[in-house]
Design an enzyme around this catalytic site. Structure first.
Site, PDB file in Angstrom:
ATOM      1  N   HIS A 353       0.816  -1.214   0.000  1.00 57.02           N
ATOM      2  CA  HIS A 353       0.000   0.000   0.000  1.00 57.02           C
ATOM      3  C   HIS A 353       0.849   1.264   0.000  1.00 57.02           C
ATOM      4  O   HIS A 353       2.057   1.246   0.213  1.00 57.02           O
ATOM      5  CB  HIS A 353      -0.939   0.005   1.217  1.00 57.02           C
ATOM      6  CG  HIS A 353      -0.244   0.009   2.545  1.00 57.02           C
ATOM      7  ND1 HIS A 353       0.071   1.164   3.230  1.00 57.02           N
ATOM      8  CD2 HIS A 353       0.209  -1.007   3.333  1.00 57.02           C
ATOM      9  CE1 HIS A 353       0.669   0.862   4.370  1.00 57.02           C
ATOM     10  NE2 HIS A 353       0.765  -0.449   4.463  1.00 57.02           N
ATOM     11  N   CYS A 372       2.817  -5.696   6.550  1.00 56.67           N
ATOM     12  CA  CYS A 372       2.517  -5.254   5.190  1.00 56.67           C
ATOM     13  C   CYS A 372       3.710  -4.480   4.628  1.00 56.67           C
ATOM     14  O   CYS A 372       4.654  -4.167   5.342  1.00 56.67           O
ATOM     15  CB  CYS A 372       1.271  -4.379   5.174  1.00 56.67           C
ATOM     16  SG  CYS A 372      -0.240  -5.260   5.641  1.00 56.67           S
TER      17      CYS A 372
END
Length: 454
Positions: A353, A372
């Protein structure tokens, strides 16, 4: 000044006292630093410098070029340096970490490192606060020897002495590029630490990673994404060539990013962020105990199992009650996912992201996430991922992000994705790359200090 190489004669004799070349006015932009860098670049550097001078229409340009050529043939920037610059290569940006030949090429370099170890390895560079172009320091001769052993500098061309000259700077830049450090030619703590990792540790890393690479380097496909966790880097690869490379922020040592194989299937634009339970427990509850208005300031809302929104004052933050609720952050510049989330099926519930914390991409140590991966210039990666998907041109992607509208894009053709753990590899051009064993998975005690930097 540190950056002034005039002390060792690198640019002596071709400048006025104000830094401009003789025969040229100050506005030409031909200052000492530019001249030195042109000389350090050998023939290619001179050609580029001359091209800029002619493009600017600089007065006295013929005299300047002649002086540059004469200086390049002098004792400080002789033909030997040009020869060295042709044989000591910087890593090629187009060559991927994972290639069908990576395992074999890496294995071929093991005997070379065995020989280095057999000869006693390389010398330890003394502790210094900083070394840069123009500095004079007794550590410089040791640094030259260290770089010569690892093949980053040609000892026959590099000369000697305790002045940090352009030969040493070029070699340090190459070393930094091979070790994933900021390429600025300046020796600071992180570069010094990498220089002083023992040769036997580097040899062991090569041996360990050859085994890993054998399982990773075949049947990769034509278009794929590779995220190398220790390198904190993502490569978009097509036809065996890296079309874009992205700095990332990966998982903390105690919240490691997982090794996985999957396929990118979807991109979310202007996404909500649903806070994982692990972050609620480890981060959100302690933060709310200290800052009762934290959720409100960061646009994070609370919902119960029936979708009813609750107020922060309705929850006992001195208990684990909060893990029973869902926390959702609204889209916007403040959102922890930024404007883009890239989805792929995986059991660890991780994704790639955007991020509002762009400054983290400039650090050498980039392990701050909860598993992440935050991706620098993620919009460029998404444009490439969606290149085969109708309705998602660069202009259309930009328009959606600008609008702030929540929207999803399903890839017409899912793209294979690999999150790998590779701390040593050799690209087909023969450049050896090393990274810190950030999660201590190589089993080498001497390299386990990497995690302490975070």
């Amino acid at each position: 000044m540190d950056g002034d190489v005039k002390k060792d004669g690198g640019a002596a004799g071709i400048h006025r006292h104000d830094g401009a070349p003789r025969g040229a006015t100050r506005h030409d932009g031909l200052d000492r630093r530019a001249v030195v860098r042109a000389l350090a670049g050998g023939v290619a550097g001179l050609a580029a410098f001359a091209g800029r001078a002619f493009a600017q229409g600089s007065p006295g340009q013929d005299a300047v070029l002649e002086q540059l050529i004469q200086q390049s043939q002098g004792r400080n920037f002789g033909q030997g340096f040009d020869s060295a610059s042709r044989t000591i290569l910087m890593p090629k940006a187009s060559l991927p970490t994972l290639d069908p030949s990576t395992a074999q090429t890496s294995e071929q370099f093991i005997p070379r490192y065995e020989e280095i170890v057999a000869r006693g390895g390389w010398p330890t560079v003394p502790q210094v606060e900083r070394l840069r172009l123009g500095n004079r320091n007794p550590a410089v001769p040791v640094l030259r020897d260290r770089l010569a052993v690892s093949g980053d500098i040609d000892p026959a061309a590099a000369g000697a002495g305790d002045v940090y000259d352009s030969y040493v700077e070029a070699a340090v830049r190459r070393f930094q590029a091979r070790h994933g450090l900021t390429v600025d030619g300046v020796v600071r703590q992180q570069t010094l630490k990498a220089l002083n990792v023992p040769a036997q540790v580097r040899l062991a890393q090569l041996r360990i990673n050859v085994v890993r690479l054998r399982t990773l380097s075949s049947n990769l496909g034509n278009k794929l994404v590779v995220a190398n966790i220790p390198a904190a880097q993502i490569e978009a690869i097509e036809g065996g060539v890296v079309v874009s490379r992205h700095v990332t922020v990966a998982g903390k040592p105690d919240r490691a990013s997982p090794i996985l194989q999957s396929r990118v299937v979807e991109v979310n634009f202007n996404p909500y962020w649903t806070v994982p339970v692990s972050i609620v427990r480890k981060d959100l509850i302690p933060r709310m105990q200290e800052e009762p208005d934290y959720l409100t300031k960061n646009h994070i809302r609370i919902f119960d199992g029936r979708g009813t929104e609750l107020q922060p004052t309705q929850i006992n933050w001195n208990s684990n009650e909060a893990v029973n609720y869902r926390f959702k952050q609204d889209p916007g510049d403040f959102n922890s996912l930024g404007s883009i989330r890239i989805n792929f099926p995986n059991k660890d519930d991780v994704y790639m992201h955007d991020t509002p914390s762009k400054s983290l991409f400039g650090e050498d140590f980039r392990f701050h996430s909860s598993g992440c991966m935050r991706v620098q210039n993620v919009r460029d990666l998404v444009v490439w991922l969606l290149s085969d998907t109708p309705g998602w041109s660069r202009a259309e992607i930009d328009a959606v992000i600008k609008s702030g509208e929540r929207k999803d894009a399903r890839l017409a053709t899912p793209v294979p994705l690999y999150w790998v753990y590779v701390t040593a590899w050799v690209t087909p051009d023969g450049v050896v790359q090393f990274r810190d064993d950030i999660y201590s998975r190589d089993g080498l005690a001497a390299s386990q200090g990497a995690a302490s930097r975070g």
